[in-house]
Motif scaffolding. Structure first.
Motif, short mmCIF file in Angstrom:
data_model
loop_
_atom_site.label_atom_id
_atom_site.label_comp_id
_atom_site.label_asym_id
_atom_site.label_seq_id
_atom_site.Cartn_x
_atom_site.Cartn_y
_atom_site.Cartn_z
N VAL A 121 2.05 -14.15 -3.72
CA VAL A 121 2.82 -12.94 -3.42
C VAL A 121 4.30 -13.25 -3.66
O VAL A 121 4.80 -14.29 -3.21
N VAL A 122 4.97 -12.35 -4.36
CA VAL A 122 6.41 -12.44 -4.58
C VAL A 122 7.08 -11.30 -3.80
O VAL A 122 6.72 -10.13 -3.98
N LEU A 123 8.04 -11.65 -2.94
CA LEU A 123 8.76 -10.66 -2.15
C LEU A 123 10.18 -10.57 -2.67
O LEU A 123 10.98 -11.50 -2.49
N ALA A 124 10.50 -9.47 -3.36
CA ALA A 124 11.83 -9.27 -3.92
C ALA A 124 12.40 -7.97 -3.38
O ALA A 124 11.70 -7.18 -2.73
N ARG A 125 13.67 -7.73 -3.64
CA ARG A 125 14.29 -6.49 -3.18
C ARG A 125 13.66 -5.30 -3.90
O ARG A 125 13.72 -5.21 -5.13
N GLY A 126 13.03 -4.42 -3.16
CA GLY A 126 12.48 -3.20 -3.74
C GLY A 126 11.05 -3.27 -4.20
O GLY A 126 10.46 -2.24 -4.52
N TRP A 127 10.47 -4.48 -4.25
CA TRP A 127 9.07 -4.56 -4.67
C TRP A 127 8.39 -5.83 -4.17
O TRP A 127 9.04 -6.80 -3.82
N LEU A 128 7.07 -5.75 -4.14
CA LEU A 128 6.21 -6.87 -3.81
C LEU A 128 5.25 -7.06 -4.98
O LEU A 128 4.59 -6.10 -5.41
N GLY A 129 5.18 -8.28 -5.51
CA GLY A 129 4.23 -8.58 -6.58
C GLY A 129 3.10 -9.43 -6.06
O GLY A 129 3.30 -10.30 -5.20
N HIS A 130 1.91 -9.20 -6.57
CA HIS A 130 0.72 -9.92 -6.12
C HIS A 130 -0.11 -10.32 -7.32
O HIS A 130 -0.38 -9.49 -8.21
N LEU A 131 -0.50 -11.60 -7.38
CA LEU A 131 -1.40 -12.08 -8.43
C LEU A 131 -2.47 -12.95 -7.79
O LEU A 131 -2.17 -13.76 -6.90
N SER A 132 -3.69 -12.77 -8.23
CA SER A 132 -4.78 -13.54 -7.65
C SER A 132 -5.84 -13.86 -8.69
O SER A 132 -6.18 -13.03 -9.53
N VAL A 133 -6.34 -15.09 -8.64
CA VAL A 133 -7.52 -15.49 -9.39
C VAL A 133 -8.44 -16.18 -8.38
O VAL A 133 -8.03 -17.11 -7.69
N GLY A 134 -9.65 -15.68 -8.27
CA GLY A 134 -10.56 -16.20 -7.25
C GLY A 134 -10.67 -15.24 -6.08
O GLY A 134 -10.39 -14.05 -6.19
N ASP A 135 -11.06 -15.77 -4.90
CA ASP A 135 -11.43 -14.91 -3.79
C ASP A 135 -10.47 -14.93 -2.61
O ASP A 135 -10.84 -14.61 -1.49
N GLY A 136 -9.21 -15.29 -2.83
CA GLY A 136 -8.22 -15.13 -1.77
C GLY A 136 -7.92 -13.66 -1.56
O GLY A 136 -8.29 -12.81 -2.36
N THR A 181 -3.44 -8.35 -10.89
CA THR A 181 -2.03 -8.21 -10.49
C THR A 181 -1.80 -6.85 -9.85
O THR A 181 -2.48 -5.87 -10.17
N ASP A 182 -0.83 -6.82 -8.94
CA ASP A 182 -0.40 -5.59 -8.29
C ASP A 182 1.11 -5.61 -8.16
O ASP A 182 1.72 -6.68 -8.05
N CYS A 183 1.69 -4.42 -8.15
CA CYS A 183 3.10 -4.28 -7.81
C CYS A 183 3.20 -3.14 -6.81
O CYS A 183 2.72 -2.03 -7.07
N VAL A 184 3.79 -3.41 -5.66
CA VAL A 184 3.89 -2.43 -4.59
C VAL A 184 5.37 -2.18 -4.29
O VAL A 184 6.14 -3.13 -4.11
N SER A 185 5.75 -0.92 -4.25
CA SER A 185 7.11 -0.55 -3.86
C SER A 185 7.02 0.34 -2.64
O SER A 185 6.67 1.52 -2.73
N ASP A 186 7.30 -0.22 -1.47
CA ASP A 186 7.15 0.50 -0.20
C ASP A 186 8.12 -0.10 0.80
O ASP A 186 7.93 -1.23 1.27
N ASN A 187 9.16 0.63 1.13
CA ASN A 187 10.16 0.12 2.07
C ASN A 187 9.61 -0.05 3.48
O ASN A 187 10.28 -0.64 4.34
N GLY A 188 8.41 0.45 3.72
CA GLY A 188 7.80 0.32 5.04
C GLY A 188 7.10 -1.01 5.27
O GLY A 188 6.69 -1.30 6.39
#
Length: 268
Positions: A121-136, A181-188
């Motif tokens: 998971v990458v936590l940056a200003r304005g977005w969260l990025g997620h990458l996964s291979v396998g079952d995490g 991969t996912d990209c989430v933009s949610d200030n909450g």
């Protein structure tokens, strides 16, 4: 993280990996690993689960999270102002390519012996990025409904085939094909939890139709223990270890367990 890193990020981050009951009984080391780093205000969190059947999977899991924090942080810090969406997904895949290449270069012909999953998971200003291979898996805490905090499970990679539940590893020949991969933009968003599959039965609920969702009581408990202001205390660290090794969780799954979580210190 150093004290300077701690000041640079709005997130309080803490986690650990512990050996499961089977490994404790057999005197074997934990084959999970987790790591996090902060660079230019971007936080990167990574967890990995080494394949129990492979002789050097413990080393593989540690190498995977170390490379992930290095390369995802480098890519994200140089492009932290990217707009959420396609550009972030490209950044995540480029970073994964970096990690995969170095991992395979270092392990060489014996790469399969180091097989491991990887969730980042990458936590940056304005977005969260997620990458996964396998079952995490990754659970977010974001928003409220009727005064109750809401928890959300990010989508997981598809199974390698509809007839098999075999896990895809970083060393699998076609691993890039199964990367999600996912990209989430949610200030909450004010909480993020990453885990390997050893906590799936405790952290997730499965509906009669097979759909997975967060176990609210478990998520609330592990986030709550990190919500207190200030650095993570020794007692809080010990408390997490006690929880992960508890008879209650061991009864659900005897595998190694990893929990890495981040909570927002305070709203700007």
């Amino acid at each position: 993280m150093t004290e300077a890193d701690e000041r640079d990020t709005p997130w309080r981050i803490h986690g650990m990996s512990v050996e499961g009951y089977r490994h404790r009984r057999q005197g074997q080391p934990c084959q999970d690993a987790c790591a996090h780093t902060v660079r230019a205000s971007v936080a990167v969190l990574a967890v990995a689960d080494g394949a129990g059947s492979r002789p050097r999977s413990e080393e593989g899991a540690r190498l995977a999270v170390d490379l992930a924090t290095e390369h995802f942080a480098r890519r994200a810090a140089s492009a932290a102002d990217r707009r959420p969406g396609k550009a972030v997904r490209e950044l995540l895949r480029d970073a994964f390519h970096d990690v995969s290449k170095v991992f395979l270069d270092r392990t060489g012909a014996d790469a399969a012996d180091f097989a491991t999953t990887l969730t980042v998971v990458v936590l940056a200003r304005g977005w969260l990025g997620h990458l996964s291979v396998g079952d995490g898996f990754v659970v977010l805490r974001a928003g409220t409904e009727d005064g109750e905090r809401q928890f959300h499970l990010l989508p997981q990679p598809a199974a390698a085939s509809e007839y098999s539940n075999e896990t895809v590893f970083l060393t699998s020949p076609d691993a890039a094909r199964w990367v999600h991969t996912d990209c989430v933009s949610d200030n909450g968003i004010d909480g993020v939890l990453l885990s390997t599959d050893g906590l799936a039965q405790a952290a997730l609920n499965r509906s009669t139709g097979g759909a997975l969702s967060p176990n609210t009581s478990f998520a609330e408990a592990v986030f709550r223990s990190l919500d207190a202001p200030g650095p993570v205390t020794a007692s809080a660290h010990e408390g997490l270890g006690t929880l992960l090794r508890s008879d209650r969780l061991t009864a659900l799954n005897a595998d190694d367990k990893t929990l890495l979580r981040a909570v927002l210190k305070a709203r700007p």
